[in-house]
Design a protein around this motif. Structure first.
Motif, short mmCIF file in Angstrom:
data_model
loop_
_atom_site.label_atom_id
_atom_site.label_comp_id
_atom_site.label_asym_id
_atom_site.label_seq_id
_atom_site.Cartn_x
_atom_site.Cartn_y
_atom_site.Cartn_z
N THR A 19 31.78 31.49 38.98
CA THR A 19 31.68 32.70 38.17
C THR A 19 30.31 32.90 37.39
O THR A 19 29.99 33.60 37.19
CB THR A 19 32.94 32.56 37.02
N ALA A 20 29.83 31.26 36.98
CA ALA A 20 28.58 31.26 36.10
C ALA A 20 27.47 32.00 37.28
O ALA A 20 26.53 32.62 36.56
CB ALA A 20 28.10 30.04 35.81
N LEU A 21 27.66 31.74 38.28
CA LEU A 21 26.56 32.18 39.59
C LEU A 21 26.41 33.54 39.44
O LEU A 21 25.51 34.08 39.33
CB LEU A 21 26.65 31.39 40.78
N PHE A 22 27.47 34.13 39.76
CA PHE A 22 27.58 35.47 39.78
C PHE A 22 27.48 36.10 38.68
O PHE A 22 26.70 37.37 38.63
CB PHE A 22 28.94 36.12 40.76
N GLU A 23 27.82 35.87 37.47
CA GLU A 23 27.32 36.40 36.07
C GLU A 23 25.93 36.38 35.98
O GLU A 23 25.55 37.44 35.59
CB GLU A 23 28.14 35.73 34.93
N THR A 24 25.21 35.38 36.33
CA THR A 24 23.85 35.22 36.11
C THR A 24 23.15 36.36 37.35
O THR A 24 22.23 37.04 36.92
CB THR A 24 23.51 33.70 36.57
N ILE A 25 23.62 36.17 38.51
CA ILE A 25 23.19 37.20 39.69
C ILE A 25 23.36 38.82 38.87
O ILE A 25 22.37 39.69 38.86
CB ILE A 25 23.66 37.12 40.83
N TYR A 26 24.47 39.03 38.55
CA TYR A 26 24.77 40.34 38.07
C TYR A 26 23.76 40.68 36.86
O TYR A 26 23.34 41.87 36.52
CB TYR A 26 26.38 40.64 37.77
N ARG A 27 23.82 39.77 35.73
CA ARG A 27 23.15 40.16 34.66
C ARG A 27 21.72 40.11 34.83
O ARG A 27 21.04 41.06 34.38
CB ARG A 27 23.24 39.01 33.58
N ASP A 28 20.95 39.18 35.77
CA ASP A 28 19.64 39.38 35.99
C ASP A 28 19.38 40.69 36.59
O ASP A 28 18.26 41.39 36.56
CB ASP A 28 19.16 38.13 36.79
N GLY A 29 20.31 41.13 37.59
CA GLY A 29 20.12 42.23 38.35
C GLY A 29 20.10 43.67 37.46
O GLY A 29 19.26 44.42 37.59
N LEU A 30 21.13 43.64 36.53
CA LEU A 30 21.22 44.57 35.59
C LEU A 30 19.88 44.67 34.58
O LEU A 30 19.58 45.61 34.29
CB LEU A 30 22.34 44.78 34.93
N ARG A 31 19.47 43.44 34.20
CA ARG A 31 18.27 43.31 33.43
C ARG A 31 17.18 44.11 34.04
O ARG A 31 16.22 44.63 33.46
CB ARG A 31 18.15 41.88 32.95
N ALA A 32 17.04 43.87 35.42
CA ALA A 32 15.91 44.27 36.25
C ALA A 32 16.13 45.60 36.41
O ALA A 32 15.00 46.56 36.39
CB ALA A 32 16.04 43.93 37.71
#
Length: 137
Positions: free
Chosen positions: A117-130
């Motif tokens: 969960t932490a891995l994909f939350e980080t991927i999604y959060r970084d992606g939406l930040r970008a």
């Protein structure tokens, strides 16, 4: 199954945001760590290359232009999960702009539910930040 979800409010219309992110091959347009997206099988499979040279193969499962959303699965990736399905959606918030929602469900493979969960939350959060940075530019 476990899941992860992240959302971001942006000061642009839902139509403007969807034009940027709604194409299944459009990730390199707004996600800097995806350097290439190659579509095959009539646009239903995308082969992504990230900035580390890793390859991710994803299959479009559902696409809804009117609802501004698509769902996809991972066929091959360097992630410790299986049975991965994800949805990217743009929600119209009227005068307040749009909300982008990125969520996924998956079965961890060799890691705990919390780690996956932490891995994909980080991927999604970084992606939406970008995405927010791309929209602001």
């Amino acid at each position: 199954m476990t899941s992860a979800a992240v959302s971001l409010d942006v000061p642009r219309s839902a139509d403007q945001v969807w034009r940027l992110i709604g194409g299944f091959g459009s990730l390199p347009d707004w996600l800097p760590y995806i350097t290439e997206s190659r579509l095959t099988e009539g646009g239903r499979v995308r082969t992504l290359t990230n900035d580390e040279g890793q390859v991710i193969v994803e299959r479009l499962e559902a696409f809804d232009e009117a609802a501004r959303s698509y769902r996809y699965s991972i066929a091959r990736a360097p992630f410790p999960v299986r049975q991965y399905r994800s949805t990217l959606r743009v929600v119209d918030r009227g005068a307040d702009g749009a909300r982008v929602e990125w969520s996924g469900e998956f079965v961890p493979d060799g890691v705990t539910d919390a780690e996956a969960t932490a891995l994909f939350e980080t991927i999604y959060r970084d992606g939406l930040r970008a995405l927010a940075e791309t929209i602001a530019a």
